[in-house]
Write an enzyme that holds these catalytic residues in place. Structure first.
Site, PDB file in Angstrom:
ATOM      1  N   LYS A   6     -74.897   9.595 -61.796  1.00  0.00           N
ATOM      2  CA  LYS A   6     -73.972   8.895 -62.706  1.00  0.00           C
ATOM      3  C   LYS A   6     -74.697   7.712 -63.351  1.00  0.00           C
ATOM      4  CE  LYS A   6     -72.232   6.090 -58.893  1.00  0.00           C
ATOM      5  NZ  LYS A   6     -71.234   6.028 -57.817  1.00  0.00           N
ATOM      6  N   TYR A 223     -84.620 -22.539 -72.723  1.00  0.00           N
ATOM      7  CA  TYR A 223     -83.267 -22.990 -73.066  1.00  0.00           C
ATOM      8  C   TYR A 223     -82.649 -23.774 -71.928  1.00  0.00           C
ATOM      9  CZ  TYR A 223     -83.251 -19.810 -77.086  1.00  0.00           C
ATOM     10  OH  TYR A 223     -83.526 -19.181 -78.257  1.00  0.00           O
TER      11      TYR A 223
HETATM   12  C1  LIG Z   1     -71.920   6.274 -56.557  1.00  0.00           C
HETATM   13  C2  LIG Z   1     -71.356   7.164 -55.515  1.00  0.00           C
HETATM   14  C3  LIG Z   1     -72.160   7.679 -54.502  1.00  0.00           C
HETATM   15  C4  LIG Z   1     -73.606   7.270 -54.293  1.00  0.00           C
HETATM   16  O1  LIG Z   1     -73.656   5.994 -53.716  1.00  0.00           O
HETATM   17  P1  LIG Z   1     -75.054   5.314 -53.305  1.00  0.00           P
HETATM   18  O2  LIG Z   1     -74.642   4.060 -52.625  1.00  0.00           O
HETATM   19  O3  LIG Z   1     -75.784   5.044 -54.576  1.00  0.00           O
HETATM   20  O4  LIG Z   1     -75.781   6.267 -52.453  1.00  0.00           O
HETATM   21  C5  LIG Z   1     -71.603   8.594 -53.639  1.00  0.00           C
HETATM   22  N1  LIG Z   1     -70.301   8.979 -53.751  1.00  0.00           N
HETATM   23  C6  LIG Z   1     -69.493   8.466 -54.705  1.00  0.00           C
HETATM   24  C7  LIG Z   1     -68.065   8.916 -54.763  1.00  0.00           C
HETATM   25  C8  LIG Z   1     -69.977   7.548 -55.609  1.00  0.00           C
HETATM   26  O5  LIG Z   1     -69.169   7.039 -56.531  1.00  0.00           O
END
Ligand SMILES: *Cc1c(COP(=O)(O)O)cnc(C)c1O
Length: 336
Positions: A6, A223
């Protein structure tokens, strides 16, 4: 294993990362568009839509592209019920809320919801998933127990483990693990380095010095003048800033490698540039390479200095940053 890709594969590039992670059995994404793209490129992998579908038109795409949809609320069941799809053509994964209180049916409704899904002719396989809120902290005991109790006797593959769970709780792996951050070489634990877990970084954010300044004691930098030279010193200006995804709130002293040597940032990170202390790197000059994170400087360390996590640094990598594919993803020895 669902490789979680994702958020543009945590900033690593969806298509590129999926290709490198093709040893996984499937890919987990959020957007239907990404799911369809992955299906086209990887005809033999599973594709999981982590938040399921939102609109009626999407139900047809699930069947057409063999995409598994998470089902986490009643509206999604209604959409499936109305979908025109051949018998058994839609695979779903029933998400149960066991304590995270983000997505999912209450665990005590598992049986009823499972039954409702089972009665839909369109629905084929029904997986059973939950997500742990604190696998990297207190642990998973309460949530895992609630999950086990709620799914006992229900047929279907189990999926519960994110990276932290996978690394810390081998008893809770189920049938489909769902690692994300560890695939990219980030540690899911704040107190434990990626290296100590056998993980290697996939992303190396590098740049170089484009200017060098000699400061007198009392001179200030950037800045807001947030850094003041305690003595005469040299600083370098790095061509990297928050428009590249480097965190603007990184304080003075956030670690950085200049010419392979560790030093710290000076002054406020600006849009395209940031300052670094060259006091102990006398030979650094314009053109000297700089590593913001990657080999020799874990993103987790930079993240921790900036009050965030490597997940956020990776995801924030800006599209303008040129990517060269030199390193290979490390997909492990196939044990998971
Ligand atoms: C993002 C996500 C993961 C992976 O999590 P990590 O901490 O990056 O391993 C697994 N399951 C779901 C439902 C997620 O949203």
């Amino acid at each position: 294993m669902w490789a979680v890709v994702k958020a543009n594969a945590y900033g690593h590039g969806l298509v590129r990362a999926a290709r490198a992670l093709s040893a996984a059995d499937g890919f987990a994404v959020l957007d239907m568009e990404d799911a369809v793209r992955l299906r086209a490129a990887h005809p033999h992998h599973g594709v999981l839509l982590l938040e399921g579908i939102f609109q009626a038109e999407e139900a047809v795409l699930l069947a057409e592209h063999r995409i598994t949809a998470v089902v986490h609320e009643p509206g999604q069941i209604a959409i499936l019920r109305a979908a025109v799809a051949s018998p058994g053509s839609i695979a779903v994964c029933l998400k149960l809320n066991t304590g995270m209180n983000r997505l999912g049916f209450p665990a005590d409704q598992a049986r009823a919801v499972y039954q409702a899904l089972r009665e839909l002719p369109q629905v084929g396989e029904i997986g059973l998933m939950t997500h742990f809120a604190d696998a990297d902290g207190e642990g998973i005991a309460g949530q895992f127990q609630r999950y086990e109790d709620s799914v006992r006797g229900l047929a279907g593959p189990r999926s519960v483990a994110n990276s932290a769970t996978l690394l810390r709780f081998p008893e809770a792996r189920g049938d489909w693990v769902r690692p994300g951050i560890m695939l990219y070489g980030g540690s899911p634990f704040s107190g434990q380095s990626a290296e100590s877990l056998g993980l290697r970084p996939a992303m190396h954010l590098t740049s170089s010095l484009i200017a060098v300044q000699s400061l007198a004691a009392g001179d200030r930098v950037g800045y807001g003048h947030t850094f003041q030279a305690p003595r005469s010193m040299r600083i370098g200006i790095v061509a990297c800033g928050y428009a590249d995804g480097y965190p603007r709130h990184a304080p003075n002293g956030t670690p950085v490698l200049v010419g392979g040597r560790r030093t710290g940032t000076v002054g406020r990170v600006s849009m395209d540039m940031m300052g670094v202390d060259l006091s102990l790197i006398p030979d650094a000059e314009i053109g000297t390479p700089v590593t913001l994170w990657g080999a020799g400087l874990p993103a987790d360390e930079v993240a921790s200095a900036a009050g965030t996590v490597s997940y956020e640094l990776f995801c924030a990598l800006a599209p303008r940053v040129p990517v060269s594919e030199t390193a290979q993803f490390h997909t492990g020895d196939g044990q998971i």
